[in-house]
Scaffold this active site. Sequence first.
Site, PDB file in Angstrom:
ATOM      1  N   GLY A  46      62.708  56.983 -16.575  1.00  0.00           N
ATOM      2  CA  GLY A  46      61.908  57.835 -17.439  1.00  0.00           C
ATOM      3  C   GLY A  46      60.544  58.216 -16.898  1.00  0.00           C
ATOM      4  N   CYS A  47      60.234  57.787 -15.685  1.00  0.00           N
ATOM      5  CA  CYS A  47      58.937  58.150 -15.094  1.00  0.00           C
ATOM      6  C   CYS A  47      59.098  59.454 -14.319  1.00  0.00           C
ATOM      7  CB  CYS A  47      58.459  57.060 -14.141  1.00  0.00           C
ATOM      8  SG  CYS A  47      58.103  55.496 -14.950  1.00  0.00           S
TER       9      CYS A  47
END
Length: 138
Positions: A46-47
């Site tokens: 999710g980064c």
Amino acid sequence: MRSLDDIREEYEFLEGDERYRLLIELGRELDPMPDALKTDATKVRGCSASVWVYPTEAEGGTLHFLADSNAAITKGIVALVIAGVQDKPAAEVAETDIVAALEPFDLKNQLSSNRTQGVPNMIALIRETAARYAAPQS
């Protein structure tokens, strides 16, 4: 690594670009993470940038996190997250409210949303890992 309180004291006196420079400096202060540890298993999901976090357990049950990112400011954010839990007992890390500890930094308003979108996932990974280490071995 500096304590979160020390970082916050310095951060409060800075503005704009100076805060970015502090984050970049924090990222440079992280212990080097060997490339062999930068695997799919240690990658934070999710980064927007690539981020890896790897826990090591020291004598006495304290956790020491190795981390890296391919983006300087993101690496600084990772360092900030880790500063609140570095070298503490696993059970304490699992119970630490990292989100509350980071509130004085107001990251959501200081940084673009794509720079902070992975922070909850970093925190979850750290706390889940700590909980595993803290659980009694059967």
